[in-house]
Design an enzyme around this catalytic site. Structure first.
Site, mmCIF file in Angstrom:
data_model
loop_
_atom_site.group_PDB
_atom_site.id
_atom_site.type_symbol
_atom_site.label_atom_id
_atom_site.label_comp_id
_atom_site.label_asym_id
_atom_site.label_seq_id
_atom_site.Cartn_x
_atom_site.Cartn_y
_atom_site.Cartn_z
ATOM 1 N N SER A 134 0.742 -1.223 0.053
ATOM 2 C CA SER A 134 -0.040 0.016 -0.103
ATOM 3 C C SER A 134 0.940 1.106 -0.022
ATOM 4 O O SER A 134 2.094 1.267 0.510
ATOM 5 C CB SER A 134 -0.817 -0.120 1.265
ATOM 6 O OG SER A 134 -1.534 1.286 1.525
ATOM 7 N N TYR A 147 -2.002 -0.690 10.110
ATOM 8 C CA TYR A 147 -2.072 -0.679 8.758
ATOM 9 C C TYR A 147 -0.712 -0.489 8.054
ATOM 10 O O TYR A 147 -0.194 -1.403 7.435
ATOM 11 C CB TYR A 147 -3.276 -0.221 8.309
ATOM 12 C CG TYR A 147 -3.519 -0.370 6.650
ATOM 13 C CD1 TYR A 147 -4.260 -1.508 6.416
ATOM 14 C CD2 TYR A 147 -3.122 0.786 6.012
ATOM 15 C CE1 TYR A 147 -4.297 -1.680 4.865
ATOM 16 C CE2 TYR A 147 -3.275 0.391 4.495
ATOM 17 C CZ TYR A 147 -3.952 -0.583 4.039
ATOM 18 O OH TYR A 147 -4.098 -1.084 3.023
#
Length: 250
Positions: A134, A147
């Site tokens: 990501s 995350y």
């Protein structure tokens, strides 16, 4: 190409489903993996050359069973797309260990478990690992301590895999999507958030699931036969701009 087989995790929706459909268009067969059985069944309906397999990749025993069933079904494995992930954004001070582990169990441990189970089969085909990171693993952002850290770890794991598995002809690469126009994102992003992203991204827009899938499919393919250990941000230039770009544009 018609004999090549990919295993895609998190295949019931989003980037995983888009990748599944694109690979099948290109002649692959796909083992579609997701822990949401009903949604996976709906997603796989009418998709030829795909087998929906309901497993939770954060659970070691299920990963072993998943890999055994996929190999029994298709007989080989040429590519693995480690796409399954969970997102639970919150302030760092409100992130307790349980919340941290919920993210790590799938986003990091799941990638490790699936990759390890796949290695013996990928050695036979000199196949490819494509891990989905990501933009949050490349640059820090608010509300993403768990995350973002999980995705940063996936990026480094990918490099380890490339360094150690290259002697077997196995390639390992990581795709880091930026903001993607998914149904979920559009449901939770306010207009202010959408405008802010557009201002910060040089291409002035969100990406599409299909655009991310195209990068993944390339890395799975023989066209990327000399590409390994790479981290590719499919993000409209978001990572390249750092800070300050919106102000400079005005």
């Amino acid at each position: 190409m018609s004999e090549k087989v990919a295993l895609v995790t998190g295949a019931a929706r989003g980037i995983g489903l888009a990748t599944t459909k694109l690979l099948i268009e290109q002649g692959w067969k796909v083992a579609m993996i997701d822990r949401d059985g009903p949604e996976l069944t709906r997603a796989a309906k009418g998709i030829n050359s795909a087998a929906p397999l309901t497993y939770d990749i954060s659970i070691e025993d299920q990963v072993d069973e998943m890999m055994a069933e996929a190999i029994e079904k298709f007989g080989r494995l040429d590519a693995v797309v480690n796409n399954a992930g969970v997102a639970d954004f919150g302030p760092i001070e409100e992130t307790d260990f349980k919340r941290w582990r919920t993210i790590m169990d799938t986003n990091l441990d799941g990638v490790f478990l699936v990759s390890q189970a796949a290695i013996p089969h990928l050695k036979k085909t000199r196949g490819s690992l494509v891990n989905i990171g990501s933009i949050s693993g490349l640059r820090a952002s608010t509300l993403r301590v768990a995350y973002g850290t999980s995705k940063a770890a996936v990026i480094h794991m990918t490099k380890q895999q490339a360094a150690e598995l290259g002697e077997y002809g196995i390639r390992a690469n990581c795709v880091c999507p930026g903001p993607v126009r998914t149904k979920l994102a559009m449901a939770v992003h306010t207009q202010d958030i959408i405008d802010a992203y557009h201002d910060a991204i040089p291409l002035n827009r969100y990406g599409s699931e299909r655009e991310i899938a195209s990068v993944i499919a390339f890395l799975c393919s023989d066209d990327a036969s000399y590409v390994t250990g790479q981290v590719i941000a499919s993000d409209g230039g978001f990572d390249s701009t750092g800070v300050g770009l919106p102000a400079l544009r005005k």
